[in-house]
Design an enzyme around this catalytic site. Sequence first.
Site, PDB file in Angstrom:
ATOM      1  N   GLY A  46       0.865  -1.178   0.000  1.00  0.00           N
ATOM      2  CA  GLY A  46       0.000   0.000   0.000  1.00  0.00           C
ATOM      3  C   GLY A  46       0.890   1.211   0.000  1.00  0.00           C
ATOM      4  O   GLY A  46       1.823   1.285  -0.789  1.00  0.00           O
ATOM      5  N   GLU A  47       0.659   2.108   0.920  1.00  0.00           N
ATOM      6  CA  GLU A  47       1.490   3.311   1.023  1.00  0.00           C
ATOM      7  C   GLU A  47       1.989   3.409   2.454  1.00  0.00           C
ATOM      8  O   GLU A  47       1.201   3.604   3.383  1.00  0.00           O
ATOM      9  CB  GLU A  47       0.639   4.524   0.619  1.00  0.00           C
ATOM     10  N   SER A  48       3.309   3.261   2.594  1.00  0.00           N
ATOM     11  CA  SER A  48       3.855   3.165   3.948  1.00  0.00           C
ATOM     12  C   SER A  48       3.656   4.457   4.742  1.00  0.00           C
ATOM     13  O   SER A  48       3.504   4.413   5.970  1.00  0.00           O
ATOM     14  CB  SER A  48       5.329   2.785   3.906  1.00  0.00           C
ATOM     15  N   CYS A  78       6.072  -5.496   0.341  1.00  0.00           N
ATOM     16  CA  CYS A  78       6.197  -4.166  -0.275  1.00  0.00           C
ATOM     17  C   CYS A  78       6.127  -3.068   0.791  1.00  0.00           C
ATOM     18  O   CYS A  78       7.044  -2.958   1.593  1.00  0.00           O
ATOM     19  CB  CYS A  78       5.174  -4.014  -1.392  1.00  0.00           C
ATOM     20  N   ARG A 105      12.900   3.279  -0.440  1.00  0.00           N
ATOM     21  CA  ARG A 105      11.546   3.246  -1.021  1.00  0.00           C
ATOM     22  C   ARG A 105      11.608   3.552  -2.522  1.00  0.00           C
ATOM     23  O   ARG A 105      12.501   4.227  -2.983  1.00  0.00           O
ATOM     24  CB  ARG A 105      10.653   4.288  -0.348  1.00  0.00           C
ATOM     25  N   ILE A 134       5.630  -3.343  -7.492  1.00  0.00           N
ATOM     26  CA  ILE A 134       4.881  -2.106  -7.764  1.00  0.00           C
ATOM     27  C   ILE A 134       5.456  -0.998  -6.882  1.00  0.00           C
ATOM     28  O   ILE A 134       5.304  -1.041  -5.660  1.00  0.00           O
ATOM     29  CB  ILE A 134       3.379  -2.281  -7.474  1.00  0.00           C
ATOM     30  N   ARG A 135       6.129  -0.056  -7.503  1.00  0.00           N
ATOM     31  CA  ARG A 135       6.791   1.028  -6.738  1.00  0.00           C
ATOM     32  C   ARG A 135       7.469   0.430  -5.491  1.00  0.00           C
ATOM     33  O   ARG A 135       7.276   0.885  -4.368  1.00  0.00           O
ATOM     34  CB  ARG A 135       5.793   2.137  -6.372  1.00  0.00           C
ATOM     35  N   HIS A 171       4.913  -8.402  -4.369  1.00  0.00           N
ATOM     36  CA  HIS A 171       3.592  -8.814  -3.894  1.00  0.00           C
ATOM     37  C   HIS A 171       3.331 -10.267  -4.296  1.00  0.00           C
ATOM     38  O   HIS A 171       2.847 -10.496  -5.409  1.00  0.00           O
ATOM     39  CB  HIS A 171       2.503  -7.968  -4.574  1.00  0.00           C
ATOM     40  N   GLU A 173       0.965 -12.065  -3.180  1.00  0.00           N
ATOM     41  CA  GLU A 173      -0.496 -12.252  -3.121  1.00  0.00           C
ATOM     42  C   GLU A 173      -1.200 -11.786  -4.396  1.00  0.00           C
ATOM     43  O   GLU A 173      -2.348 -12.146  -4.624  1.00  0.00           O
ATOM     44  CB  GLU A 173      -1.069 -11.553  -1.889  1.00  0.00           C
TER      45      GLU A 173
HETATM   46  N1  GLN Z   1       5.872   2.865  -2.742  1.00  0.00           N
HETATM   47  C1  GLN Z   1       5.098   2.416  -1.629  1.00  0.00           C
HETATM   48  C2  GLN Z   1       5.643   2.980  -0.317  1.00  0.00           C
HETATM   49  O1  GLN Z   1       6.638   3.611  -0.312  1.00  0.00           O
HETATM   50  C3  GLN Z   1       5.037   0.903  -1.573  1.00  0.00           C
HETATM   51  C4  GLN Z   1       4.314   0.377  -2.784  1.00  0.00           C
HETATM   52  C5  GLN Z   1       3.575  -0.902  -2.573  1.00  0.00           C
HETATM   53  O2  GLN Z   1       3.335  -1.361  -1.447  1.00  0.00           O
HETATM   54  N2  GLN Z   1       3.138  -1.486  -3.654  1.00  0.00           N
HETATM   55  O3  GLN Z   1       5.060   2.771   0.708  1.00  0.00           O
END
Ligand code: GLN
Length: 211
Positions: A46-48, A78, A105, A134-135, A171, A173
Site C-alpha cells: 500500500g502506502e507506507s 512491499c 523506497r 509495484i513502486r 507482492h 499475493e
Molecule cells: N511505494 C510504496 C511505499 O513507499 C510501496 C508500494 C507498494 O506497497 N506497492 O510505501
Amino acid sequence: MRIGVLALQGAFREHLETLDAIGVEGARVREPADLEGASGLILPGGESTTMRQLIDRWGLHEPIVRLAESGAPILGTCAGMIVLAREIAGDERPILPLLDVAVARNAFGRQLESFEVELAVPVLGDRPVHAVFIRAPVVERIGPGVDVLARLDDGRIVAVRERNIIATSFHPELAGEARFHRLLATMASEFDDPGEGSGRRPHPTRRARAR
Ligand code: GLN
C-alpha cells in the site's frame, strides 16, 4: 489458528483471499483488539506513509511490536517491508522497527514503476516465484541475523528473513503465489505449539491461550 492481516489501507483483501485459498483463517486487523488470539500477522502493500499514520492513530504500534517480540511470525510485503525496516533511506523515522535492514523506497524509479519477474526463492522450493513489483522498495543493508531469501539478477536483495520476520519487496499475493503464506502458517502453528524438543518455550500468554 488465525492469522491477522493489517487492514487499514492497501492490498489486504488479496492476502485474506490467499489465506482462504490455503485453508487458513485470516482476520482483518484494524484495532488492537483484533490482534487478540492472532498467531501471526501480515502487513500488506500500500502506502507506507499512510500506514505509518494509521498505525499510530489506531494505537497498533505497541500491540504489533509485542506480538512480534513474543515470537509470532510476521510477513510484510512491499509497503509492509518498509513498515518493518529498522532504517528507511532518506532519514525517515522507522515505523515498527522489527527487522534489521535498511530499505530504499520506490527504488526502481519512474521508468520501472512496476514489473514482474520469475524469481528464485530457494526456501520455497525449486519452482520460481512470479514476483510482482509495484513502486517497490529494495533492501540496501542487512544486519548479521538476517538471511537473504531472494535477489534480483543484478544482485539486489528483495526478500529477507530474520527469525520470525519475513519481508518481500514484491507482492506474492497478487500473483496467486501462496507459498509465503504457507510458510507463515507453518511458523504460526509452531509458534502456537512449539512441541517437544524444539528448545523453545511458548510465551506465557500463549501458553495460557493454548489451553
Ligand atoms: N511505494 C510504496 C511505499 O513507499 C510501496 C508500494 C507498494 O506497497 N506497492 O510505501
